[in-house]
Structures are given as structure tokens and as C-alpha cells.
Write an enzyme that holds these catalytic residues in place. Structure first.
Site, PDB file in Angstrom:
ATOM      1  N   GLU A 246      35.604  14.165  69.616  1.00 13.36           N
ATOM      2  CA  GLU A 246      36.492  15.225  70.083  1.00 13.36           C
ATOM      3  C   GLU A 246      37.944  14.904  69.751  1.00 13.36           C
ATOM      4  O   GLU A 246      38.730  15.785  69.414  1.00 13.36           O
ATOM      5  CB  GLU A 246      36.333  15.405  71.607  1.00 13.36           C
ATOM      6  CG  GLU A 246      36.998  16.655  72.173  1.00 13.36           C
ATOM      7  CD  GLU A 246      38.465  16.462  72.504  1.00 13.36           C
ATOM      8  OE1 GLU A 246      39.152  17.452  72.701  1.00 13.36           O
ATOM      9  OE2 GLU A 246      38.931  15.303  72.545  1.00 13.36           O
TER      10      GLU A 246
ATOM     11  N   HIS B  34      45.899   9.876  76.737  1.00 16.39           N
ATOM     12  CA  HIS B  34      46.073   9.266  75.408  1.00 16.39           C
ATOM     13  C   HIS B  34      46.956   8.009  75.418  1.00 16.39           C
ATOM     14  O   HIS B  34      47.476   7.631  74.372  1.00 16.39           O
ATOM     15  CB  HIS B  34      46.651  10.268  74.399  1.00 16.39           C
ATOM     16  CG  HIS B  34      45.718  11.398  74.065  1.00 16.39           C
ATOM     17  ND1 HIS B  34      45.964  12.285  73.046  1.00 16.39           N
ATOM     18  CD2 HIS B  34      44.537  11.793  74.595  1.00 16.39           C
ATOM     19  CE1 HIS B  34      44.986  13.176  72.987  1.00 16.39           C
ATOM     20  NE2 HIS B  34      44.103  12.898  73.925  1.00 16.39           N
TER      21      HIS B  34
ATOM     22  N   ASP C 219      36.709  18.390  80.477  1.00 13.42           N
ATOM     23  CA  ASP C 219      37.580  17.489  79.715  1.00 13.42           C
ATOM     24  C   ASP C 219      39.019  17.637  80.196  1.00 13.42           C
ATOM     25  O   ASP C 219      39.941  17.766  79.412  1.00 13.42           O
ATOM     26  CB  ASP C 219      37.466  17.809  78.217  1.00 13.42           C
ATOM     27  CG  ASP C 219      38.250  16.826  77.356  1.00 13.42           C
ATOM     28  OD1 ASP C 219      38.565  15.725  77.845  1.00 13.42           O
ATOM     29  OD2 ASP C 219      38.552  17.168  76.198  1.00 13.42           O
TER      30      ASP C 219
ATOM     31  N   HIS D  97      33.004  14.747  76.294  1.00 12.07           N
ATOM     32  CA  HIS D  97      32.955  13.965  75.056  1.00 12.07           C
ATOM     33  C   HIS D  97      32.912  12.461  75.321  1.00 12.07           C
ATOM     34  O   HIS D  97      33.593  11.947  76.196  1.00 12.07           O
ATOM     35  CB  HIS D  97      34.073  14.346  74.083  1.00 12.07           C
ATOM     36  CG  HIS D  97      35.468  14.067  74.539  1.00 12.07           C
ATOM     37  ND1 HIS D  97      36.086  12.857  74.315  1.00 12.07           N
ATOM     38  CD2 HIS D  97      36.383  14.849  75.170  1.00 12.07           C
ATOM     39  CE1 HIS D  97      37.329  12.906  74.798  1.00 12.07           C
ATOM     40  NE2 HIS D  97      37.537  14.101  75.325  1.00 12.07           N
TER      41      HIS D  97
ATOM     42  N   ASP E 219      39.925  10.656  80.122  1.00  3.18           N
ATOM     43  CA  ASP E 219      39.700  11.380  78.856  1.00  3.18           C
ATOM     44  C   ASP E 219      38.744  10.565  77.996  1.00  3.18           C
ATOM     45  O   ASP E 219      39.176   9.809  77.147  1.00  3.18           O
ATOM     46  CB  ASP E 219      41.046  11.604  78.171  1.00  3.18           C
ATOM     47  CG  ASP E 219      40.966  12.560  76.991  1.00  3.18           C
ATOM     48  OD1 ASP E 219      39.935  13.242  76.841  1.00  3.18           O
ATOM     49  OD2 ASP E 219      41.935  12.618  76.218  1.00  3.18           O
TER      50      ASP E 219
END
Lengths: 460, 460
Positions: free
Chosen positions: B312, B410, B340, B266, B278
Site C-alpha cells: 500500500e 510515516h 487504515d 495493509h 499504519d
């Protein structure tokens, strides 16, 4: 057979009952962790001049009184630096976007103009590389990109910290617009580590910030591709000096009260977090040692003095004030021990004293064998007790495990969860016993040959 | 003797020359790391709806064209959530000071009123504990304090992530004032980890933020002592949807171009950092596999399709749009592989397919033996390809070392320095070879028995 050997061995020079009482007390009935929690969760950040620092002084006075020590606040005038807004960004350039940078002002930095300062970045790895720039540094943001980072190994803090302490001032002398210093850190998750930077009175100043290890790596990569412009905005400023205090608490000696064994730690912390490992842990250890010694049925021969210094982090005003106020009795300070290396478990005993000191102290260390801390090794000294080196005070250190210390040091991650209560209790036990030994042994340690103030200073 | 054994062994079902060309190309002449650097240092954060996300689409189209693939942008309407100010603090209480908290809004959270929301904190460890509160949750800040944190071990992300995804919505239904979720992290230096939280259309919403692991520990400690009030101020908001795109690039099959082996990653990322692990890493791996396959002297039997999905992270609009737009050819998707899970080295091959699939694929995996990735094991699936489970598309995965993945995931620390170029190249080699094998082997993998959309979804 063991009993026979025990009969043949010379009796120890110390009272095994007192050793058991001090070590056992710290390990089974200690309050070191509770005290560290009061100073962190209860009071929080304690930068010199702040309400937290003042609350810490009052708290310490109260705790020492409860512990039955003879305690006083000794005045110290401290700087009052406050953090403000802090932002930095790499400006977009041909073929790439901009990037925000994780920065935090270095203590002592002036503010930037409103809106920030924007300048081209020049990377240097040492003060020598900076000086080689000469006129090319004018108007630039000097980026100090040292290579400290050895997880679990030798940290390199001693080698790299002069870049943070003196690099910005040197850059200012060359007419630089500002300074960015790679965080002095052994681990990083994009969190910048602050610390003091020093400008001499009347010398030029520039805004100076630490950047995270990741952002230092980013700048390094981008500089391989072409010129990099950064905007740095800092709102920090220095307010008028504030009246504060060292907290000095004595367990008076029973035979030679005029001879002092000094136990040091510092009450102040940086402002980004609670200051748990730096230095609530040390405060808790020193308080615990003094508390346990004060509770003994018989006080040791000499005075055990706990001094909780103010302003270790950004000025050392407390350490200087103590040395000045106590100059007349400095010759009767028979040893000084500073606890300012976190909350790790004890590893060894460091010594900076005259010839023969080890031989005198060694027979007293057996009670630390099961803690793994009965051997000599490592450094001793400390920033707060550093000025006492001029008086040739012997320095003794309980060396601790510092393998994670610089992961957290001076960053927002210096929080109570980093203290393992059992490790802290073991270090408190070791410090309590070493302090007792120094205060009780018949002789005093021979004093070191010459004042070496620089070598004696701690890593800050 | 070895030569004799080689003569006796059956010949491999594949061309050793092509295996050497794909694996060797990725390892010695690869551009995966360079591409990951372009997407991170060059473009930066790529949250859906942002300028970075749009730049990533254009960049991907251009790169695929340069690589000689047949490429197109397929339209996707995406949400446009933007972060604003974010602050939180524990209010002072009797006997202790206040504390600032390290927080970051969860994607999809509404803003608080200006000045923030102030409420008492209630700690829960699960959705069941939340529901047990019933009316007691009204007006409170619900603090989800799960226990995910196993450095290097099983992360517990799959178990804990529903608290972040659905906890705030459930708290809102009970009339809560807001939600604080302990960061889903396996390491922490006071850095909060964001992620999506979901409110159903028309259902009540509450401001929701992640707090750092350290601050979760602080709240937990303070709650042992008495009531805790927190003020939470979030300035995030949701703007109108934005037109964006999946980037779809084909290497058309030489014999069965209508049969598709889908490679997914993504383009979008969270906004706190560059989105390196990510999922710039996955994008680079998928692009590299497609590039190497496109350069072969002869294209494989079936079409290899690289799809770089949009959105995503906070909505899966790209995955849903692809499944919808390609429903008519979904039966002819013979396999899908999503990359991913960061930039770690390859460890094994995961398979979610019908009986006999392993036996068909196993003889093709020998070229991955020296990379240590020739055995079957682990999960396969992915959030973007999840909707294809309804069509019983076989899922194949190149499992990677994810032992550090949730240290950075994240968070602001998801930066390029976390990618080890050699590990990324090895994973690109494995994906290139597996993709080729799936596109070239005479048979196709048997399809899994039943759509299990939930089990097939990735961890997000």
C-alpha cells in the site's frame, strides 16, 4: 475615586518612570529574540570545547561591548567530550525480530569497543533496585526505566535525573557492561534526550546512552516475554581539556559598586541541536536585562553583573571557576538570579533568602502585576550559581512557564522555533525589573541561614 | 413504561444476540491488540520486499488458519526500495555557522552521487510556485514548504501530500538537483516523516528527502537572510522487484457465497518504525472482525472477506493486483471497507454508495450507539480498495479519531505505544458489526452512480 485612592496610597518605593522604561523597553523595543536567534541560527550548537562554544564567547563579548557594559572573559578550563557514531539494536530472539533503538550517548560516556558491546538487559526503576542486583549486574546492560512523563504537569525531572547522572557510574561499580537510560522527557516522538552522566576520577566507567521513551517502552514489553540482548555501539570520547571562558559584564553601581547583583545564564549547550531553550533563551534574557539597565539615565545603586557561564551542561567548570575567582567578594554578592528554564512567560518570583526578604522585596514588584508575575512562589537557584550558596548568597528567581520545557530539553528538538518571542520578552522585562529592584532598593536582602548547596543546585 | 415502549417499537432487523456476541466479543475477549503487538514487536518494520513484509504474509496466513477462515496468498509483484545513509546540512555562510538537518529519504527516491549533491535552496509553497520558477529551478534544491500543521484539527494532509508525491518529479522536469519536502506532520520533535514520491517511467528523477518541521522552519528563516546552500547525501536505491502476496481470507456466506463484503487493511509499512498505527492497527481490526464473525454459530448470508494488502505504501501493487485478479467478480463485491486510519476510537460511519444506502443501513447501526459510532458522517474509501471504485463497489468506512494520527504517521514514532488497546477494541467491535450487517442485511447497498477513482483513493 480611583484618583483619590491613589492619593491615599503610599507612594511606591521605586521610580515609576524607570519601571516603565525597563518593562516597556523589553516589550516594545527589545532584542532578546534577535539575540537568541544569533546564538542559535547564527552560531548553533555550543558544547564545551567546541568551535561553537568559542564563537559564543566572542559573540557575547562583542554584544556586551556594543551595549556599553564593562566586559571581560574570565578563564575556565572545560572538558571536551565529542559524540561519535551511536547505534543500538535489540537482537532477534526466538519468535521475534530484532529492532533498532533510538539512542544517543550521555555526555561523559566512554566509547564502546569497536563493533559495540552486546549483553543481556536488566531493567531497574531506581538506584535502590540497581544496588539490590549486586552480583547479578555483572556483564549486563542496566536499563534505567523510571516513570518521568507528565505532560504539562510536574515533570519529575528532579527525581529522575539522578538515574542519568549517577546510575551508569553505580552500574559500573557492579561490573555492568553498559547502561541505557530512559530519556528524561515529557513528550516523545522517538527522539532521545542526552545529558551529563558522571564518573568519579579513577572509578570504573561504562558506555552509557539515553534511549527514547518509545524504545524504553519496547524494552519493557520485550522483557515481559523473556531475556533481551542488546548491542550498543558508541563512538564518543573525551579529548584533552580546552581553555574557554565565562563572559562577565558589569553595569557598575553608582553608590555601592562593590555590591553585586548577579544575573546568570549559560553560553554552552548540548550538541544535538541549537540549544535554544537551553540556554540561548536565558542568555538573551540576561543580556537584555543588562542592556536595558545600562541605558538608564542613572545607573542603579549597586553593580548589576551579567555572567554568561561556560560548561553548565557537562561539568559546571564555569560556575566553580567563578565562585573560586570571586570568593573574596562573594560576601558582597547581594543576590543572584539564574535564567535557565527556557523561554516561557514569567509566572512568579522565587526567593531563597533570610527571614524578612519577601517583605523587603514585595513593595518593588507592583510593576510586574500586569505580566502576572508579581507574586512570590516557586523555586530559585541554578546550577551555575549553586556554588555561591556556600557563601549564603540570596537567590532570586523569575519563575517561568516550563510546561513544555522537558518536551525539548537536551534533545534535537531544542530549536529556535520553540521560543515564542512575546513570552521571551515578558521574561526579559521581569528579569530586568527584578535586577534593577535588587540593585536599587535601600537595603539588601537578608542572607539565607545556612549553605544548602544541594538544594540550591539547578536541575540539569 | 420502558417495557411497553419496547413492545410498541418495531423489532430490530438484526439479531440482538449476534450484535451482543460480536461487540461484546471484541470488547471483552478480543485479540486485536495482541495481534497488533505480534506484527510490531514480533515482526517489526514491513516495507515491501523486505524480510519483515514476507514474515508478515506468513504470519497472517497462519493466524487466519487458526481462526478457521479459508485463506490463500494471492501473488503480487512489489517494488523493493531500500534506505541507505541519509545526511543533509546547511553549509556555513558569511556571518553564520552550518547546521545539520534531520532528513529521511522519500520512498522511491534515487540516491545522490557519493558525497552528496550541493546546491542552492529555493523555497516554494505549491506546485504552482514551482512551475512559475521555470528555468530558475535548474540545478537548485527545491524546498517544498507547505503549511500543514494543525494539531488536533483538520490536518491538511490531503492538500499537502501531492507536494510530496509529485513535487520532486515536477522539480526534476525543470532540471532541479534535488528536492526537500517539509514533513507532513501535525506535531514534531525534529523527526522527519517519510512517504512515497512518484516518478513516471522514463521521466527524470531527483534525490528527494523529507526534512523535519523544525528544519523547514530553519531553512525558511535562513532564506530570509540570504542564499542558502545545502548538501544532501542519500544512499537509497531500488532493487529488482520481489514476489510477494496479498493475504485473502474468507468466511463463506451461507446463502450467497458469491456476494462479497470486503474488509481491507495493509500488511506492509514504512521502514522507519514498526508501523503500528499504519497499519498494524488496521490489520488487527480486520482480522478481529473476521475472527469474530467466523466464530458465530451461523455464518452471515454473504461472504465476509478479509484482504490484507501488500505494498500500500509505495506502489499500491496489492490493490491493483486484487482488482485485476477479481475483476470478474467485482460486480458481486457488495461493499468494501478499508481500515487504515490508525488505532483511534470509532466516531461515525462513512458511506459512498448510491441513493437510499443510508436508509437501508441505518436500522442496523443501533448496536454501535453506546460506542458513539452509530451516526453517518465522514469519508469512506481507501488506497487499497481505490481500484474497486471503477467497478462501482460501495465503500463503507468506520471513521476513527485521527486527531493524533499525523503526529506519528510515516515516522520513527509509529510504535506500538501509540495504540490504546481499548480504542482499538472499540474500532474492531464497530467494524465487526458493520461487516456483519452488510453481509446479513436482506438487500445490498445501491452502488454509487459513477466511478470516481480519484475521490475514492485514500490519503497516503
Amino acid at each position: 475615586m480611583l484618583a483619590l485612592l491613589a492619593l491615599l496610597a503610599p507612594p511606591p518605593p521605586y521610580s515609576p518612570e524607570i519601571a516603565a522604561r525597563l518593562v516597556g523597553g523589553a516589550l516594545t523595543d527589545g532584542v532578546a529574540y534577535v539575540r537568541a536567534a544569533q546564538l542559535t541560527d547564527g552560531i548553533g550548537a555550543r558544547l564545551s570545547g567546541s568551535a561553537g562554544a568559542e564563537a559564543a564567547v566572542q559573540w557575547a563579548l562583542q554584544r556586551f561591548r556594543e551595549d556599553g557594559l564593562s566586559v571581560r572573559a574570565e578563564p575556565v578550563k572545560v572538558p571536551h567530550w565529542v559524540r561519535g557514531e551511536e547505534r543500538a539494536e535489540v537482537l532477534p530472539a526466538r519468535g521475534r525480530s530484532g529492532h533498532s533503538l533510538a539512542v544517543t550517548a550521555l555526555g561523559g560516556s566512554p566509547a564502546t569497543p569497536v563493533g559495540g558491546v552486546t549483553a543481556e538487559v536488566i531493567e531497574v526503576r531506581s538506584l535502590a533496585e540497581l544496588h539490590a542486583l549486586a552480583g547479578k549486574a555483572r556483564g549486563k546492560l542496566i536499563f534505567f526505566d523510571h516513570s518521568m512523563s507528565t505532560p504539562g504537569g510536574k515533570t519529575g525531572y528532579g527525581e529522575a535525573s539522578p538515574l542519568r547522572n549517577h546510575g551508569p557510574a553505580e552500574a559500573a561499580k557492579l561490573g555492568a557492561a553498559g547502561a541505557l537510560v530512559r530519556s528524561l522527557a515529557t513528550a516523545s516522538l522517538r527522539d532521545p534526550h542526552t545529558g551529563a552522566t558522571t564518573f568519579e576520577d579513577g572509578a570504573p566507567q561504562v558506555p552509557a546512552a539515553a534511549i527514547s521513551v518509545e524504545d524504553a517502552a519496547l524494552l519493557h514489553r520485550l522483557l515481559q516475554q523473556g531475556p533481551v540482548q542488546v548491542r550498543l555501539a558508541l563512538g564518543c570520547r573525551t579529548l584533552p581539556d580546552v581553555d574557554s571562558a565565562n563572559v562577565v559584564a558589569d553595569v557598575p553601581g553608582r553608590e555601592k559598586p562593590e555590591e553585586v547583583v548577579l544575573l546568570a545564564a549559560h553560553l554552552d549547550s548540548w550538541d544535538l541541536a541549537q540549544g535554544a531553550i537551553d540556554d540561548a533563551a536565558g542568555v538573551a534574557v540576561v543580556m537584555e536585562a543588562a542592556r536595558l539597565i545600562a541605558r538608564l539615565p542613572q545607573r542603579p545603586r549597586r553593580t548589576v553583573r551579567a555572567v554568561l557561564f561556560m560548561n553548565e551542561e557537562n561539568g559546571l567548570a564555569g560556575g566553580k571557576a567563578y565562585a573560586q575567582a570571586h570568593a573574596s567578594e562573594a560576601e558582597r554578592h547581594v543576590a543572584a538570579l539564574e535564567s535557565d528554564a527556557g523561554a516561557g512567560r514569567p509566572l512568579s518570583i522565587g526567593l531563597r533568602a533570610g527571614e524578612g526578604a519577601q517583605a523587603l522585596l514585595a513593595p518593588w514588584l507592583a510593576p510586574l502585576e500586569t505580566l502576572g508575575a508579581a507574586d512570590f512562589g516557586g523555586e530559585s537557584g541554578g546550577a551555575d550559581i549553586g556554588p555561591l550558596a556556600a557563601f549564603r548568597v540570596p537567590f532570586v528567581g523569575v519563575q517561568q512557564d516550563v510546561s513544555r520545557y522537558f518536551d525539548y530539553h537536551h534533545s534535537a528538538a531544542d530549536t529556535l522555533d520553540k521560543i515564542v518571542p512575546a513570552d521571551l520578552a515578558q521574561t526579559a522585562a521581569a528579569v530586568a525589573w527584578v535586577a534593577y529592584a535588587l540593585a536599587e532598593m535601600p537595603q539588601v536582602l537578608p542572607r539565607p541561614a545556612a549553605p544548602a548547596a544541594r538544594a540550591a543546585g539547578g536541575q540539569k
